[in-house]
Design a protein around this motif. Structure first.
Motif, PDB file in Angstrom:
ATOM      1  N   MET A 267      44.191  48.630  75.261  1.00 17.76           N
ATOM      2  CA  MET A 267      44.569  49.777  74.915  1.00 17.76           C
ATOM      3  C   MET A 267      44.553  50.047  73.287  1.00 17.76           C
ATOM      4  O   MET A 267      43.874  50.727  72.669  1.00 17.76           O
ATOM      5  N   SER A 271      41.819  52.164  71.370  1.00 11.04           N
ATOM      6  CA  SER A 271      42.197  53.482  70.793  1.00 11.04           C
ATOM      7  C   SER A 271      42.102  53.119  69.148  1.00 11.04           C
ATOM      8  O   SER A 271      41.882  54.151  68.262  1.00 11.04           O
ATOM      9  N   ALA A 393      42.391  50.377  81.168  1.00 12.23           N
ATOM     10  CA  ALA A 393      43.245  50.412  79.897  1.00 12.23           C
ATOM     11  C   ALA A 393      42.704  51.006  78.842  1.00 12.23           C
ATOM     12  O   ALA A 393      43.197  52.018  77.917  1.00 12.23           O
ATOM     13  N   ILE A 396      42.765  54.712  79.406  1.00 10.95           N
ATOM     14  CA  ILE A 396      43.900  55.305  79.115  1.00 10.95           C
ATOM     15  C   ILE A 396      44.468  55.310  77.474  1.00 10.95           C
ATOM     16  O   ILE A 396      44.850  56.512  77.009  1.00 10.95           O
ATOM     17  N   GLY A 397      44.017  54.226  76.787  1.00 13.17           N
ATOM     18  CA  GLY A 397      44.206  54.026  75.415  1.00 13.17           C
ATOM     19  C   GLY A 397      43.540  55.032  74.692  1.00 13.17           C
ATOM     20  O   GLY A 397      44.048  55.594  73.832  1.00 13.17           O
ATOM     21  N   VAL A 443      52.902  50.582  72.110  1.00 11.90           N
ATOM     22  CA  VAL A 443      52.369  49.878  72.896  1.00 11.90           C
ATOM     23  C   VAL A 443      52.432  48.311  72.478  1.00 11.90           C
ATOM     24  O   VAL A 443      52.739  47.259  73.665  1.00 11.90           O
TER      25      VAL A 443
END
Length: 469
Positions: A267, A271, A393, A396-397, A443
């Motif tokens: 993540m 990101s 992940a 989502i990230g 996170v």
């Protein structure tokens, strides 16, 4: 190993090289940032659907068969991308490339678990880390160079001969190391897995787009269907004599902790790797090539540190690497929440380099420690689950980061007296980036709490008998 490493390198290279080209692609193909994001999301969505089935494929097909199939998908996808005239064709090519990577990643990890003894796995995983992390290091710089002097198509033309070379090496030297058991194929499990993981990746990806948002019906339905399908999938796996994905790996506590560490790491990586190039290009007005150069030292450092961290893991275990690594990542992301349009490039290079060192201290040690606790019969399931959740992940990230980035940018422009001013647009992108990096801090803090449960797995001959308590 050489065949697997070349293929893995090019797979990761083409995935990250495209990030630096997103601004160029938005202009050339006349697409919005939300649409451009689908070049990353489509890739992750395909992986999220295909990787869960990989545990089954590893038990049905030989190492050579899976390797050749993965390289053919990668070669065809890369060729189509190199020739792509439109966004739709490029997206199709990304899906084909992802199919190749989706077969290759679990195969690579499973092969290493089989051919290396436990006490040498840290170093072997470190070499994988060197290759997998060195590709993102040179990817953006090389892509920037291609965009500046040729065109984005050349990102793929350059990858093509290396993939062909890897395929030839594999055909000549690849040995079959996995055990073929040919378990029963349960079509309902495959359907539930596809709808479950696909629904979650799709839902988060649509939420990340500025057009849909988290409250839209499509996002809520996608996530609800995805979660419901995964619950049914899990129940079915636990009640079957021969499950498609053996969820009994979750009985092993260090595997679960390792899985959470990898999930959090992915993540943060994906990101940050999406937000940082956008900030450098739109906030600091750097060219694609210059932005790539800024990110090069950190990526090279990460690649160099991975084998070193693998060797330190073999000697000292994961705890004394992972906890300081997460602390370092948290501090760096906190500093990145304070970047402005006046931030110096030297500051960004130092912060990015420290971030990459921190990541190298977390990822491979936690992953290797978790997989070491599993008996050999559960290696295909363990690698399949770990690789699947990496893709989820990542989705989502990136989705959450893009959503936060977009909202932060929009909020700044709404409050601005002159939103059309290029200087204000740069400040808006910077404000959005600051918010996205704060998400990374949160996170990382969650990861630090989990890391205190980490313990070294002592691998011995009894490891194959059952869960270690």
């Amino acid at each position: 190993m050489i065949s697997l490493l070349i293929s893995g390198f090019i797979g990761m290279f083409s995935e990250t090289a495209l990030n630096i080209a997103l601004s160029e692609l938005m202009t050339v193909l006349e697409i919005t940032p939300a649409t451009a994001q689908w070049l990353t999301t489509g890739y992750l969505l395909t992986l999220g659907i295909l990787v869960p089935v990989s545990g089954l494929l590893l038990q049905w097909f030989t190492t050579r068969q899976l390797f050749v199939a993965s390289l053919i998908f990668s070669i065809v996808g890369t060729l189509v991308a190199a020739l792509a005239p439109t966004f739709e064709v490029l997206l199709t090519a990304r899906v084909l490339q992802a199919a190749g990577t989706g077969l290759l990643l679990p195969l690579m990890f499973n092969t290493i678990l089989i051919i290396f003894p436990a006490e040498k796995r840290g170093a072997a995983m470190g070499i994988i880390g060197l290759v997998i992390m060195f590709a993102p290091a040179v990817g953006p710089t090389f892509a920037g160079l291609m965009i500046e002097h040729l065109s984005w198509h050349w990102i793929f033309w350059v990858s093509l001969p290396f993939l062909v070379l890897a395929l030839l090496c594999g055909i000549l030297y690849m040995q079959n190391v996995s055990t073929i058991t040919k378990p029963r194929i349960d079509l309902l499990s495959i359907l539930l897995s596809t709808v479950g993981f696909g629904g979650i990746v799709f839902g988060f990806s649509k939420a990340g787009e500025g057009t849909e948002g988290w409250g839209s019906t499509l996002v809520i339905v996608s996530l609800a269907v995805g979660v419901a399908s995964l619950i049914l999938f899990s129940w079915r796996q636990l009640t079957m004599k021969q499950p498609m994905m053996n969820l009994r790996v979750f009985k092993y506590p260090m595997f679960v902790v390792g899985l959470l560490m990898v999930f959090i790491c992915m993540m943060i990586i994906l990101s940050s790797m999406l937000v940082l190039p956008l900030y450098l290009q739109k906030g600091l007005a750097l060219s694609a090539f210059s932005a790539g150069l800024v990110m090069l030292p950190g990526g090279i450092l990460n690649g160099i540190m991975s084998p070193l961290m693998g060797a330190l893991f073999d000697k000292y275990g994961p705890r004394w690497l992972v906890i300081p690594g997460l602390a370092l990542v948290g501090v760096v992301l906190w500093f990145l929440t304070g970047v402005t349009t006046a931030s110096t490039l030297s500051l960004i290079i130092v912060l990015h380099s420290c971030l990459m060192i921190g990541i190298s201290m977390i990822m491979m040690p936690a992953q290797t420690n978790g997989l070491n606790q599993l008996p050999q019969s559960l290696y295909p399931d363990g690698t399949a689950i770990m690789n699947t959740l990496q893709q989820v992940a990542g989705a989502i990230g990136t989705a959450v980061a893009v959503s936060i980035l977009t909202r932060g940018t929009d909020a700044y422009l709404k409050a601005s007296a002159d939103p059309a001013n290029p200087g204000e647009l740069a400040k808006a992108m910077t404000a959005g980036s600051q918010d996205a990096f704060m998400f990374g801090v949160i996170v990382t803090a969650a990861g630090l709490l989990v890391a205190f449960f980490l313990k070294r797995v002592r691998v011995d001959k009894d490891a194959a008998r059952g869960p270690m308590h």
